[in-house]
Motif scaffolding. Structure first.
Motif, PDB file in Angstrom:
ATOM      1  N   ARG B 177       0.818  -1.086   0.090  1.00 13.75           N
ATOM      2  CA  ARG B 177       0.095   0.029  -0.101  1.00 13.75           C
ATOM      3  C   ARG B 177       0.872   1.337   0.083  1.00 13.75           C
ATOM      4  NH1 ARG B 177      -1.683  -3.043   3.764  1.00 13.75           N
ATOM      5  NH2 ARG B 177      -3.793  -3.345   2.899  1.00 13.75           N
ATOM      6  N   LYS B 199       5.784  16.464 -18.608  1.00 12.71           N
ATOM      7  CA  LYS B 199       4.731  17.510 -18.278  1.00 12.71           C
ATOM      8  C   LYS B 199       4.010  17.255 -17.062  1.00 12.71           C
ATOM      9  CE  LYS B 199       2.016  17.979 -21.609  1.00 12.71           C
ATOM     10  NZ  LYS B 199       1.181  18.420 -22.664  1.00 12.71           N
ATOM     11  N   LYS B 200       3.522  18.316 -16.424  1.00 13.67           N
ATOM     12  CA  LYS B 200       2.960  18.236 -15.164  1.00 13.67           C
ATOM     13  C   LYS B 200       1.494  17.228 -15.178  1.00 13.67           C
ATOM     14  CE  LYS B 200       0.668  21.478 -13.054  1.00 13.67           C
ATOM     15  NZ  LYS B 200       0.298  22.740 -12.645  1.00 13.67           N
ATOM     16  N   SER B 211      -8.140   5.944 -10.186  1.00 18.71           N
ATOM     17  CA  SER B 211      -9.423   5.979  -9.700  1.00 18.71           C
ATOM     18  C   SER B 211     -10.237   5.000 -10.925  1.00 18.71           C
ATOM     19  CB  SER B 211     -10.283   7.381  -9.890  1.00 18.71           C
ATOM     20  OG  SER B 211      -9.877   8.175  -8.933  1.00 18.71           O
ATOM     21  N   LEU B 212      -9.819   4.926 -11.989  1.00 16.73           N
ATOM     22  CA  LEU B 212     -10.451   4.457 -13.184  1.00 16.73           C
ATOM     23  C   LEU B 212     -10.398   3.027 -12.967  1.00 16.73           C
ATOM     24  CD1 LEU B 212     -11.708   4.511 -15.859  1.00 16.73           C
ATOM     25  CD2 LEU B 212      -9.463   4.301 -17.001  1.00 16.73           C
ATOM     26  N   ASP B 214     -10.319  -0.600 -11.360  1.00 13.90           N
ATOM     27  CA  ASP B 214     -11.054  -1.157 -10.316  1.00 13.90           C
ATOM     28  C   ASP B 214     -10.119  -1.977  -9.228  1.00 13.90           C
ATOM     29  OD1 ASP B 214     -13.261  -0.371 -10.930  1.00 13.90           O
ATOM     30  OD2 ASP B 214     -14.091  -2.321 -11.717  1.00 13.90           O
ATOM     31  N   ILE B 217      -7.528   0.278  -5.258  1.00 12.39           N
ATOM     32  CA  ILE B 217      -8.832   0.708  -4.383  1.00 12.39           C
ATOM     33  C   ILE B 217      -8.016   1.611  -3.237  1.00 12.39           C
ATOM     34  CG2 ILE B 217     -10.085  -1.277  -4.654  1.00 12.39           C
ATOM     35  CD1 ILE B 217      -8.981  -2.759  -2.520  1.00 12.39           C
ATOM     36  N   ARG B 218      -8.917   2.299  -2.491  1.00 10.95           N
ATOM     37  CA  ARG B 218      -8.144   3.201  -1.635  1.00 10.95           C
ATOM     38  C   ARG B 218      -8.640   2.731  -0.252  1.00 10.95           C
ATOM     39  NH1 ARG B 218      -9.634   8.527   0.223  1.00 10.95           N
ATOM     40  NH2 ARG B 218     -11.386   8.031  -0.365  1.00 10.95           N
ATOM     41  N   SER B 227      -4.771   8.122   3.364  1.00  9.23           N
ATOM     42  CA  SER B 227      -5.405   7.298   2.431  1.00  9.23           C
ATOM     43  C   SER B 227      -4.357   6.537   1.629  1.00  9.23           C
ATOM     44  CB  SER B 227      -6.079   8.046   1.386  1.00  9.23           C
ATOM     45  OG  SER B 227      -7.441   8.557   1.795  1.00  9.23           O
ATOM     46  N   PHE B 228      -4.423   5.167   1.687  1.00  8.35           N
ATOM     47  CA  PHE B 228      -3.482   4.471   1.059  1.00  8.35           C
ATOM     48  C   PHE B 228      -3.978   3.697  -0.184  1.00  8.35           C
ATOM     49  CE2 PHE B 228      -1.333   4.915   5.006  1.00  8.35           C
ATOM     50  CZ  PHE B 228       0.177   4.872   4.852  1.00  8.35           C
ATOM     51  N   THR B 323      -8.316  12.619 -40.583  1.00  9.35           N
ATOM     52  CA  THR B 323      -7.727  13.089 -39.213  1.00  9.35           C
ATOM     53  C   THR B 323      -6.625  13.774 -38.934  1.00  9.35           C
ATOM     54  OG1 THR B 323      -7.009  10.972 -38.648  1.00  9.35           O
ATOM     55  CG2 THR B 323      -9.412  11.205 -38.332  1.00  9.35           C
ATOM     56  N   LYS B 324      -6.454  14.753 -38.660  1.00 10.23           N
ATOM     57  CA  LYS B 324      -5.045  15.368 -38.363  1.00 10.23           C
ATOM     58  C   LYS B 324      -4.638  14.626 -37.061  1.00 10.23           C
ATOM     59  CE  LYS B 324      -6.788  18.791 -35.263  1.00 10.23           C
ATOM     60  NZ  LYS B 324      -8.068  18.010 -35.108  1.00 10.23           N
TER      61      LYS B 324
END
Ligand SMILES: [Mg+2]
Ligand SMILES: [Mg+2]
Lengths: 600, 600
Positions: B177, B199-200, B211-212, B214, B217-218, B227-228, B323-324
């Motif tokens: 964790r 970049k930042k 987050s995306l 699954d 997990i936090r 939070s870990f 499409t460019k």
DNA sequence: CCCATGTTTATAAACACGACA
DNA sequence: ACTGTCGTGTTTATAAACATG
């Protein structure tokens, strides 16, 4: 009363990356009837609408027109024209006219604005009344029809996410499956923005959403030739665009709390007229599931009274903090009325909503009140819950929770046949034996106790809860089913000896979603009916609005207006209907004459 | 033999949106020793390396240097210098020297190229031998140290996805964790690209990935302050960067099949030298989980022999189709050697791999051979399986499947203490009672029969399978656990009566992942040891490579070279190790002198 | 108001694969 | 038979809006 201290707001508007803040308010949302210069091609119709009748539209409801009828105008004639011309309208799906009567007495915009900005004024000031709704349904889908009375639907970007639109599309079918191409077409038909003005990448986004979200699964025909996209039944809220229209346009939607129906319609129309940031759908903002401030719990004392003052413009100023603002999608604001081919006859149904009777908030029996979800406060979608622990304050929360199920169930029960596309190809609606194994599986755990865990189980780290209690009608997110056990063991994680033994004894997730998952057979929607009628003449299955489940339902619903530069920062609406006594909310076939004496 | 007909390729390189095709091959991957002009600051060291010793690095292993030692050079002196200078190297985590001996006999590039392009030639042509590996571990983390012999780790973008790097970071901790900030720091330390040139927005991407997916997990501390981030244990492959290094640099990796170890190292070095699209990590391409051609099943007859000809340059020409091409991230190719503060002492460990003995492919007992997954062929990650139904052809598949578990288990058993960060803050590693309820839950269904469903269950639509049999070492995707039942009912989907009754009787997912989920206590890794040693002196826990589980393991592994403009289109590697007889693969502390007579 | 952290959506893109011209 | 294109599907990267503390 300026603003109600109880704020069960569920939805608010949120800008998204493709939406720029710097755009000026567009001017294309209101089209008046014969009173203005750019009138609809009424001359093409056999009958003419009386003078003074105004039409309004909005991108969120491109197939819906709000018809404002002065009280001096004969309503029957208007209905006659609309029902006659409904067949000729150029749209692909069902079209709706929302009829409002307007008394010319106090129609000054200033008083409206004052009323809206400062809260609802006296009832006597209202000059708008919600009369009813006419829904025209296509009868013969493939017959082209010339352009009728009304304008083309507005070709501006609808305020729904791709995920929402895909759900609308798929759920519009009886068997709730669609091919990709059909999804494209449905969206283009119902939101001409994508057909007319959107860049080509929107189809990429549709495919991306289908793949990304677990709620969309793909089924393949036995020969492997055809693929249909469906929605995981456990995750399906059975949302349809028509459902959303009902919520957005129904006066019943606001029947229970502060702003009653007339004011809501008032406000709706006011915003449409004024081209301000509307409470109801708007192009450049967005209906998103909750993400509401934690401090704005439902029954909180109004301690933070300045919380929703017009000054609460959230951080939008840290944007020029070095990062250049890049326009991701070119925002096309003005749309030329497309000359698409019109090709559908209409069947006309007339529905009536009774006028709202302000009812007190039904506080349902707090079923799972004892164990509540603890939010670590910065995560997922937030539950509407009190920051404090007084359980009695949480009664609205449980009401809200229950309303989630109620919303789903009622939405399903209220599924009107006009919402179901009738021109479906003979696609199979049964015998789908295999489903896409979705990414991950049962790892949903617990709805976690209250936030400061009140010293029960000390030294226990807790996982941040999903929260996401927003099982409202306008919540487009998939339903999080707690069914899967596999609570991650609280032992050491570096151990490989995790077992998949379900912790069934642990009462995880006391949300009312259990009503659907644990007692599945009690909720029987119209889809339970035999589906053999799909291949041939498509016998229209009309679900009777009174569901088979005697569930008490109470829904707390809300919309929040995004704050820009005016004082209309936050407006809250609620919906609350409980028990079986509100099947009339289901928009069943109710005769107009029952409620509108003009028709008698 | 031109190209082996059996192609169990698992990984290939894939360009990603931030990687542009038009960039020229960079020239910064190979740094020679005293032989070139831009030599490392060897003068700062007390001892000098002998002439002819070359160093190579690669962004995928920024803390790893490949040391090519001519046979004419005294190996002991090189090892002495490296071990002496290992303490002075400027890196934050453990650093590794991969020692290779080079016989100057046949070092011509043309023969190498010919060998690589056309397949392995005779053994006698190999002039590179894998000698061993030196791993230096930090002893006192906070002590800054002056710059040592070797260059700074390469500050080019590593070929790992954010998801992979987050897994590397989290799994580097014993308790698995990390806080967000620690993840940032770990990635910056191990891949200086992100500290120096990125970049930042890369931190935004880290958060987005957390987050995306699954699998991340936090967990929140009881007081809600800290939070870990952890990895769902069911989804954790226990990947560490060191594991990947082992796979990438181990000669054992290719011991079982066509290309044996020398040739692999050959090829590795050849590619590093030639700056071609390397088989092993490269900056502008990418290690992605399989997505391998369906027809390339392992034991398929060479019917489609033209499938992997050099002409298989996939569609890269539809890009100028309107499409460019937008450069999403500025690709920084050349990096100035950063003058970061060096601050870690090193403890030196020496590991040796024995030379590979080509072993035949162990065909494991096909445990769940009868029911196989049917892929609707265009979905998710592909299973390596036969298109036809002959079950006997699937023996390698099951081998591959088993190898998945073997990989995970062995990776876990082989977890070297040098992989575990020792400078962890006193974070809790037990008593995490609540976990984040992840999005959706148990809706994983079946591994679906073979693709043309062979008339079993006719008229049954099937859901496209996940496939995703790539439970290899270099598969960074989360493990799809079939544990959760809740098979979506194969009845009509328009029904609300979906039940969460688990279809336990259905033997879903015959993948060997069942070995972990169904028999949890049999696999006990080093993390089972008491964890009380974390706060103080960090007693280094050395897991003995011989695991407690007598599992037969066989891993079929592969890397595929992306084809650009040369004939080196696809190269395949395999790994196969079975049973307990390969604990030596675990890189335990084996004396060099056992295998390298030079040290005796 | 700023910042770190966390969640969600949009958009672009690489690439796989099958159908098809 | 080879080749390229197109539609469909999967995955990753990146930017951004916005929430919370
Ligand atoms: Mg999906
Ligand atoms: Mg996550």
């Amino acid at each position: 009363m300026r603003r109600s201290p109880r704020r069960p707001l569920i939805l608010k508007r949120r800008k998204l990356p493709f939406q720029q803040n710097d755009q000026p308010p567009t001017d294309s949302h209101s089209q008046s009837g014969p009173s203005t210069s750019k009138d609809p091609p009424k001359s093409a119709a056999n009958q003419c609408l009386p003078d003074g009748v105004r039409f309004m539209g909005h991108p969120s409801m491109p197939a819906t027109q709000v018809v404002v009828i002065p009280k001096t105008v004969d309503l029957q004639s208007v209905i006659g024209v609309l029902t006659a011309k409904g067949k000729e309208r150029g749209a692909h799906g069902p079209n709706t006219f929302i009829l409002l009567s307007e008394s010319s007495s106090c129609s000054s915009g200033s008083s409206l604005k004052k009323e809206v900005a400062e809260g609802p004024l006296d009832d006597s000031l209202s000059n708008i009344q919600w009369l009813g709704k006419i829904t025209t349904s296509p009868l013969e889908p493939d017959l082209p029809t010339p352009m009728g009375v009304l304008k083309q639907p507005i070709s501006e970007r609808p305020p729904y996410s791709y995920m929402a639109m895909i759900q609308f599309a798929i759920n519009s079918r009886r068997n709730r499956r669609m091919t990709l191409k059909e999804i494209y077409t449905w969206i283009e038909d119902h939101f001409p923005y994508f057909r007319d003005v959107a860049k080509k990448g929107w189809k990429n986004s549709i495919r991306h959403n289908l793949s990304l979200h677990d709620m969309f699964i793909r089924e393949t025909s036995p020969d492997g030739k055809v693929s249909f996209w469906t929605i995981r039944p456990e995750a399906n809220r059975f949302l349809t665009l028509d459902q959303v229209y009902k919520v957005l346009s129904s006066s019943r939607y606001s029947s229970s709390i502060k702003l009653e129906a007339l004011k809501v319609q008032h406000f709706f129309l006011f915003l449409l007229e004024r081209r301000m940031k509307p409470l109801l759908p708007r192009t450049d903002s967005y209906l998103v599931p909750i993400q509401l401030p934690v401090a704005s719990s439902v029954l909180m004392p109004p301690s933070s009274s300045s919380q929703f003052t017009p000054s609460c413009s959230q951080q939008k100023r840290n944007i020029p903090r070095g990062t250049k603002r890049v326009r991701i999608a070119p925002k096309v604001t003005q749309v030329d009325a497309p000359s698409a081919v019109i090709k559908q006859h209409k069947e006309i149904k007339i529905e009536v909503k009774e006028e709202p009777i302000p009812a007190p908030i039904k506080c349902e029996t707090p079923k799972a009140l004892s164990k509540r979800a603890a939010s670590s406060s910065r995560r997922k979608q937030h539950l509407v819950h009190s920051v404090h622990e007084e359980p009695l304050l949480l009664c609205p929360n449980n009401t809200f929770f229950d309303s989630g199920v109620a919303s789903d169930a009622s939405a399903f029960h209220d599924m009107h046949d006009s919402e179901l596309d009738r021109h479906e190809q003979p696609s199979p609606d049964r015998e789908f034996s295999f489903k896409t194994p979705i990414k991950s599986s049962s790892h949903l755990t617990s709805s976690t106790p209250s936030k400061p865990p009140s010293n029960i189980l000390p030294e226990l780290w807790k996982v941040t809860p999903v929260g996401k209690g927003s099982q409202s009608v306008l919540d487009f997110s998939p339903i999080r089913t707690p069914s899967g056990p596999t609570v991650t063991p609280r032992r050491d994680y570096t151990t490989l000896s995790f077992s998949s033994t379900p912790f069934k004894d642990l009462p995880l997730f006391n949300s009312p979603r259990e009503l659907l998952t644990s007692a599945p057979s009690t909720v029987a929607g119209p889809a339970h009916a035999p589906m053999e009628c799909l291949h041939g003449g498509c016998s229209i299955h009309l679900p009777h609005a009174g569901g088979s489940t005697p569930m008490n339902r109470s829904l707390t619903e809300g919309l929040v207006l995004d704050t820009m530069n005016d004082s209309l920062s936050k407006i809250f609406l609620d919906i609350s209907f409980s028990g079986l006594d509100d099947e009339d909310f289901g928009m069943a076939n109710i005769s107009w004459s029952e409620f509108i004496p003009q028709l008698k």
